[in-house]
Write a protein that holds these residues in place. Structure first.
Motif, PDB file in Angstrom:
ATOM      1  N   ILE A 118       0.860  -1.179   0.000  1.00 35.95           N
ATOM      2  CA  ILE A 118       0.000   0.000   0.000  1.00 35.95           C
ATOM      3  C   ILE A 118       0.899   1.233   0.000  1.00 35.95           C
ATOM      4  CG2 ILE A 118      -1.720   1.313   1.296  1.00 35.95           C
ATOM      5  CD1 ILE A 118      -2.781  -1.316   2.363  1.00 35.95           C
ATOM      6  N   GLY A 119       0.746   2.069  -0.999  1.00 31.38           N
ATOM      7  CA  GLY A 119       1.563   3.272  -1.087  1.00 31.38           C
ATOM      8  C   GLY A 119       1.001   4.405  -0.245  1.00 31.38           C
ATOM      9  N   ASP A 120       1.261   5.621  -0.669  1.00 32.81           N
ATOM     10  CA  ASP A 120       0.795   6.788   0.080  1.00 32.81           C
ATOM     11  C   ASP A 120      -0.719   6.935   0.027  1.00 32.81           C
ATOM     12  OD1 ASP A 120       3.396   7.411   0.733  1.00 32.81           O
ATOM     13  OD2 ASP A 120       3.664   8.744  -0.993  1.00 32.81           O
ATOM     14  N   ARG A 121      -1.322   6.401  -1.033  1.00 39.06           N
ATOM     15  CA  ARG A 121      -2.770   6.501  -1.193  1.00 39.06           C
ATOM     16  C   ARG A 121      -3.318   5.183  -1.731  1.00 39.06           C
ATOM     17  NH1 ARG A 121      -2.846  12.055  -4.702  1.00 39.06           N
ATOM     18  NH2 ARG A 121      -2.535  13.602  -3.039  1.00 39.06           N
ATOM     19  N   VAL A 122      -4.556   4.888  -1.371  1.00 36.30           N
ATOM     20  CA  VAL A 122      -5.202   3.675  -1.864  1.00 36.30           C
ATOM     21  C   VAL A 122      -6.714   3.858  -1.776  1.00 36.30           C
ATOM     22  CG1 VAL A 122      -5.238   2.543   0.414  1.00 36.30           C
ATOM     23  CG2 VAL A 122      -5.240   1.136  -1.667  1.00 36.30           C
ATOM     24  N   CYS A 123      -7.444   3.237  -2.690  1.00 35.31           N
ATOM     25  CA  CYS A 123      -8.906   3.128  -2.550  1.00 35.31           C
ATOM     26  C   CYS A 123      -9.261   1.654  -2.599  1.00 35.31           C
ATOM     27  CB  CYS A 123      -9.647   3.927  -3.623  1.00 35.31           C
ATOM     28  SG  CYS A 123      -9.637   3.220  -5.296  1.00 35.31           S
ATOM     29  N   PHE A 124     -10.411   1.324  -2.050  1.00 35.81           N
ATOM     30  CA  PHE A 124     -10.790  -0.087  -1.963  1.00 35.81           C
ATOM     31  C   PHE A 124     -12.304  -0.206  -1.839  1.00 35.81           C
ATOM     32  CE2 PHE A 124     -10.203   1.503   2.303  1.00 35.81           C
ATOM     33  CZ  PHE A 124     -11.245   0.959   3.036  1.00 35.81           C
ATOM     34  N   GLU A 125     -12.808  -1.386  -2.172  1.00 37.54           N
ATOM     35  CA  GLU A 125     -14.228  -1.691  -2.019  1.00 37.54           C
ATOM     36  C   GLU A 125     -14.497  -2.228  -0.623  1.00 37.54           C
ATOM     37  OE1 GLU A 125     -17.607  -4.828  -3.747  1.00 37.54           O
ATOM     38  OE2 GLU A 125     -15.706  -4.567  -4.827  1.00 37.54           O
ATOM     39  N   THR A 126     -15.583  -1.769  -0.031  1.00 34.07           N
ATOM     40  CA  THR A 126     -16.039  -2.336   1.230  1.00 34.07           C
ATOM     41  C   THR A 126     -17.562  -2.349   1.234  1.00 34.07           C
ATOM     42  OG1 THR A 126     -15.753  -2.295   3.639  1.00 34.07           O
ATOM     43  CG2 THR A 126     -15.965  -0.145   2.529  1.00 34.07           C
ATOM     44  N   PHE A 127     -18.163  -2.774   2.343  1.00 34.61           N
ATOM     45  CA  PHE A 127     -19.593  -3.082   2.342  1.00 34.61           C
ATOM     46  C   PHE A 127     -20.122  -2.919   3.762  1.00 34.61           C
ATOM     47  CE2 PHE A 127     -22.643  -6.946   1.963  1.00 34.61           C
ATOM     48  CZ  PHE A 127     -23.718  -6.105   1.731  1.00 34.61           C
ATOM     49  N   PRO A 128     -20.957  -1.896   4.029  1.00 32.39           N
ATOM     50  CA  PRO A 128     -21.387  -1.614   5.406  1.00 32.39           C
ATOM     51  C   PRO A 128     -22.006  -2.787   6.155  1.00 32.39           C
ATOM     52  CG  PRO A 128     -21.882   0.259   4.020  1.00 32.39           C
ATOM     53  CD  PRO A 128     -21.400  -0.835   3.103  1.00 32.39           C
ATOM     54  N   HIS A 129     -22.779  -3.628   5.471  1.00 29.57           N
ATOM     55  CA  HIS A 129     -23.375  -4.765   6.171  1.00 29.57           C
ATOM     56  C   HIS A 129     -22.283  -5.725   6.651  1.00 29.57           C
ATOM     57  CE1 HIS A 129     -26.175  -7.835   7.401  1.00 29.57           C
ATOM     58  NE2 HIS A 129     -25.710  -8.699   6.520  1.00 29.57           N
ATOM     59  N   ALA A 130     -21.261  -5.939   5.817  1.00 24.43           N
ATOM     60  CA  ALA A 130     -20.150  -6.812   6.212  1.00 24.43           C
ATOM     61  C   ALA A 130     -19.329  -6.170   7.325  1.00 24.43           C
ATOM     62  CB  ALA A 130     -19.266  -7.100   5.000  1.00 24.43           C
ATOM     63  N   ILE A 131     -19.156  -4.848   7.269  1.00 27.54           N
ATOM     64  CA  ILE A 131     -18.443  -4.133   8.334  1.00 27.54           C
ATOM     65  C   ILE A 131     -19.185  -4.317   9.658  1.00 27.54           C
ATOM     66  CG2 ILE A 131     -17.675  -1.875   9.171  1.00 27.54           C
ATOM     67  CD1 ILE A 131     -17.620  -1.001   6.174  1.00 27.54           C
ATOM     68  N   THR A 132     -20.500  -4.129   9.610  1.00 24.48           N
ATOM     69  CA  THR A 132     -21.323  -4.266  10.812  1.00 24.48           C
ATOM     70  C   THR A 132     -21.231  -5.677  11.376  1.00 24.48           C
ATOM     71  OG1 THR A 132     -22.860  -2.623   9.910  1.00 24.48           O
ATOM     72  CG2 THR A 132     -23.647  -3.952  11.755  1.00 24.48           C
ATOM     73  N   SER A 133     -21.299  -6.666  10.490  1.00 26.01           N
ATOM     74  CA  SER A 133     -21.208  -8.065  10.937  1.00 26.01           C
ATOM     75  C   SER A 133     -19.877  -8.339  11.631  1.00 26.01           C
ATOM     76  CB  SER A 133     -21.371  -9.009   9.738  1.00 26.01           C
ATOM     77  OG  SER A 133     -22.656  -8.874   9.164  1.00 26.01           O
ATOM     78  N   ALA A 134     -18.808  -7.694  11.153  1.00 28.87           N
ATOM     79  CA  ALA A 134     -17.485  -7.925  11.732  1.00 28.87           C
ATOM     80  C   ALA A 134     -17.312  -7.224  13.074  1.00 28.87           C
ATOM     81  CB  ALA A 134     -16.408  -7.459  10.762  1.00 28.87           C
ATOM     82  N   LEU A 135     -17.934  -6.062  13.244  1.00 29.84           N
ATOM     83  CA  LEU A 135     -17.641  -5.239  14.409  1.00 29.84           C
ATOM     84  C   LEU A 135     -18.661  -5.322  15.539  1.00 29.84           C
ATOM     85  CD1 LEU A 135     -16.227  -2.004  12.723  1.00 29.84           C
ATOM     86  CD2 LEU A 135     -14.996  -3.970  13.649  1.00 29.84           C
TER      87      LEU A 135
END
Length: 215
Positions: free
Chosen positions: A124-141
């Motif tokens: 990962i360099g100085d900048r990066v973008c990526f795909e994520t998914f709020p439902h999956a984030i919620t399930s993880a946290l």
């Protein structure tokens, strides 16, 4: 959150709802944009020296008949999402449903020259973008509960508050989701993520589940 770098999250919507950008510095919301064009959101991210941008939309279209590996892997963990079609199938659809995916495509196209797309295992360099998914984030946290679509407004705000983020300024679920994507960008910079998928279909980045995280 250990990372004090500036991060951003973008919730992607259709033409009527539009996109929402939230920029975090540590746990402070320093910028919140609604319905701005991708180029304006990019300008804000550069202005605030954002290091990582989480985007709630497919980073790549499906290739061929098989579904995206990332979506299959999440489904095996009972985290379900809209199946991404091939671009040709989306273009041929008359329903208008895939408009938000095309809006996501425009965001990635605007950001990619400045924020290269995340590749699992790559540096990962100085900048990066990526795909994520709020439902999956919620399930993880979530600590003890199960992520629920009916309770998403409450559950997702609670996750932000647990991270020390003051969420009262976030007026809609779209802004909350953008903040969750930004929070995940922090986890990415800390190296505390799981990346589902492969190079062909792209990766979906999700925080390491709470019960599996090193304190």
């Amino acid at each position: 959150m250990r990372s004090q770098q500036t991060v951003a999250g973008i919730d992607i919507g259709g033409d009527r709802k539009g996109n929402h950008l939230v920029i975090l510095r540590g746990s402070e919301i320093v910028c919140n944009l609604r319905k701005d064009a991708p180029e304006q959101m990019l300008e804000k991210c550069i202005e605030f020296e954002v290091a990582a941008v989480g985007i709630d939309a497919p980073c790549l279209w499906r290739v061929g008949e098989a579904g995206r590996q990332a979506e299959k892997e999440l489904a095996q963990r009972r985290v379900f999402s809209f199946a991404t079609p091939t671009r040709e199938l989306a273009m041929a659809s008359k329903s208008g449903f895939y408009g938000w995916m095309f809006n996501g495509e425009r965001v990635y196209q605007a950001f990619a020259p400045h924020f290269p797309l995340f590749k699992n295992g790559g540096e990962i360099g100085d900048r990066v973008c990526f795909e994520t998914f709020p439902h999956a984030i919620t399930s993880a946290l979530l600590r003890t509960e199960v992520a629920s679509a009916k309770r998403k407004r409450t559950q997702r705000r609670e996750i932000l508050e647990d991270a020390g983020i003051e969420a009262t300024s976030l007026r809609s679920i779209d802004e909350v989701d953008a903040a969750l994507c930004a929070l995940t960008a922090n986890f990415l910079l800390e190296g505390s993520i799981v990346a589902y998928g492969d190079e062909l279909g792209g990766f979906i980045v999700v925080p390491v589940p709470t019960g599996h995280r090193r304190l």
